[in-house]
Design a protein around this motif. Structure first.
Motif, PDB file in Angstrom:
ATOM      1  N   ALA A  18       0.842  -1.195   0.000  1.00  0.00           N
ATOM      2  CA  ALA A  18       0.000   0.000   0.000  1.00  0.00           C
ATOM      3  C   ALA A  18       0.876   1.243   0.000  1.00  0.00           C
ATOM      4  O   ALA A  18       0.628   2.196  -0.725  1.00  0.00           O
ATOM      5  CB  ALA A  18      -0.924  -0.012   1.205  1.00  0.00           C
ATOM      6  N   LEU A  19       1.931   1.207   0.813  1.00  0.00           N
ATOM      7  CA  LEU A  19       2.875   2.320   0.866  1.00  0.00           C
ATOM      8  C   LEU A  19       3.597   2.451  -0.465  1.00  0.00           C
ATOM      9  O   LEU A  19       3.773   3.543  -0.976  1.00  0.00           O
ATOM     10  CB  LEU A  19       3.915   2.069   1.957  1.00  0.00           C
ATOM     11  N   ALA A  20       4.001   1.325  -1.012  1.00  0.00           N
ATOM     12  CA  ALA A  20       4.744   1.319  -2.266  1.00  0.00           C
ATOM     13  C   ALA A  20       3.922   1.966  -3.367  1.00  0.00           C
ATOM     14  O   ALA A  20       4.450   2.620  -4.255  1.00  0.00           O
ATOM     15  CB  ALA A  20       5.108  -0.108  -2.650  1.00  0.00           C
ATOM     16  N   PHE A  21       2.626   1.792  -3.284  1.00  0.00           N
ATOM     17  CA  PHE A  21       1.727   2.319  -4.299  1.00  0.00           C
ATOM     18  C   PHE A  21       1.514   3.813  -4.112  1.00  0.00           C
ATOM     19  O   PHE A  21       1.223   4.535  -5.049  1.00  0.00           O
ATOM     20  CB  PHE A  21       0.398   1.580  -4.215  1.00  0.00           C
ATOM     21  N   GLN A  22       1.673   4.261  -2.878  1.00  0.00           N
ATOM     22  CA  GLN A  22       1.425   5.672  -2.559  1.00  0.00           C
ATOM     23  C   GLN A  22       2.493   6.606  -3.149  1.00  0.00           C
ATOM     24  O   GLN A  22       2.167   7.667  -3.652  1.00  0.00           O
ATOM     25  CB  GLN A  22       1.375   5.825  -1.038  1.00  0.00           C
ATOM     26  N   CYS A  23       3.759   6.208  -3.064  1.00  0.00           N
ATOM     27  CA  CYS A  23       4.845   7.109  -3.503  1.00  0.00           C
ATOM     28  C   CYS A  23       4.654   7.645  -4.919  1.00  0.00           C
ATOM     29  O   CYS A  23       4.722   8.852  -5.119  1.00  0.00           O
ATOM     30  CB  CYS A  23       6.218   6.465  -3.401  1.00  0.00           C
ATOM     31  N   PRO A  24       4.428   6.780  -5.919  1.00  0.00           N
ATOM     32  CA  PRO A  24       4.298   7.314  -7.280  1.00  0.00           C
ATOM     33  C   PRO A  24       3.152   8.308  -7.408  1.00  0.00           C
ATOM     34  O   PRO A  24       3.248   9.263  -8.180  1.00  0.00           O
ATOM     35  CB  PRO A  24       4.031   6.064  -8.134  1.00  0.00           C
ATOM     36  N   LEU A  55      14.287   6.772  -3.938  1.00  0.00           N
ATOM     37  CA  LEU A  55      14.043   6.076  -2.668  1.00  0.00           C
ATOM     38  C   LEU A  55      12.956   5.019  -2.860  1.00  0.00           C
ATOM     39  O   LEU A  55      13.057   3.908  -2.354  1.00  0.00           O
ATOM     40  CB  LEU A  55      13.615   7.068  -1.585  1.00  0.00           C
ATOM     41  N   HIS A  56      11.922   5.387  -3.610  1.00  0.00           N
ATOM     42  CA  HIS A  56      10.839   4.445  -3.903  1.00  0.00           C
ATOM     43  C   HIS A  56      11.397   3.237  -4.663  1.00  0.00           C
ATOM     44  O   HIS A  56      11.090   2.097  -4.347  1.00  0.00           O
ATOM     45  CB  HIS A  56       9.750   5.139  -4.716  1.00  0.00           C
ATOM     46  N   ALA A  57      12.234   3.517  -5.656  1.00  0.00           N
ATOM     47  CA  ALA A  57      12.821   2.445  -6.463  1.00  0.00           C
ATOM     48  C   ALA A  57      13.691   1.532  -5.608  1.00  0.00           C
ATOM     49  O   ALA A  57      13.822   0.343  -5.877  1.00  0.00           O
ATOM     50  CB  ALA A  57      13.627   3.041  -7.606  1.00  0.00           C
ATOM     51  N   LYS A  60      12.569   2.049  -0.278  1.00  0.00           N
ATOM     52  CA  LYS A  60      12.448   2.840   0.959  1.00  0.00           C
ATOM     53  C   LYS A  60      11.225   3.735   0.842  1.00  0.00           C
ATOM     54  O   LYS A  60      11.329   4.948   0.633  1.00  0.00           O
ATOM     55  CB  LYS A  60      13.713   3.673   1.158  1.00  0.00           C
ATOM     56  N   HIS A  61      10.060   3.111   0.978  1.00  0.00           N
ATOM     57  CA  HIS A  61       8.820   3.831   0.688  1.00  0.00           C
ATOM     58  C   HIS A  61       8.481   4.899   1.721  1.00  0.00           C
ATOM     59  O   HIS A  61       8.018   5.966   1.360  1.00  0.00           O
ATOM     60  CB  HIS A  61       7.687   2.833   0.535  1.00  0.00           C
ATOM     61  N   ALA A  62       8.718   4.618   2.992  1.00  0.00           N
ATOM     62  CA  ALA A  62       8.405   5.606   4.024  1.00  0.00           C
ATOM     63  C   ALA A  62       9.264   6.855   3.823  1.00  0.00           C
ATOM     64  O   ALA A  62       8.778   7.983   3.928  1.00  0.00           O
ATOM     65  CB  ALA A  62       8.629   5.019   5.406  1.00  0.00           C
TER      66      ALA A  62
HETATM   67 CU   LIG Z   1       7.294   3.571  -2.769  1.00  0.00          CU
END
Ligand SMILES: [Cu+2]
Length: 82
Positions: A18-24, A55-57, A60-62
């Protein structure tokens, strides 16, 4: 006690993607808001958004979200979150 641990593991597993999806989504809002702008604040926001992207890549999603929030602050943009 085992049940509590299982519940925690489930939360960790489901919260990750869910976090990973938020960054983009957050990065996109900053890119859209700064597109075609060349003022100092927009440049700063673009730079921070690029950092958020890497960072997302890197998984490091947070940290990515925190960077995106910094970028949004630089251009006084209110990010829409899911
Ligand atoms: Cu992310």
């Amino acid at each position: 006690m085992k049940k509590v641990l299982m519940a925690l593991v489930m939360v960790a597993v489901t919260a990750g993607p869910a976090l990973a999806f938020q960054c983009p989504l957050l990065i996109k809002q900053i890119e859209d808001a700064t597109a075609g702008k060349s003022d100092a604040d927009s440049a700063k926001a673009k730079e921070l958004a690029a950092e958020a992207k890497s960072l997302h890549a890197a998984g490091k999603h947070a940290e990515s979200i925190a960077k995106a929030e910094d970028a949004a602050k630089a251009i006084k943009l209110a990010l829409k979150k899911k």
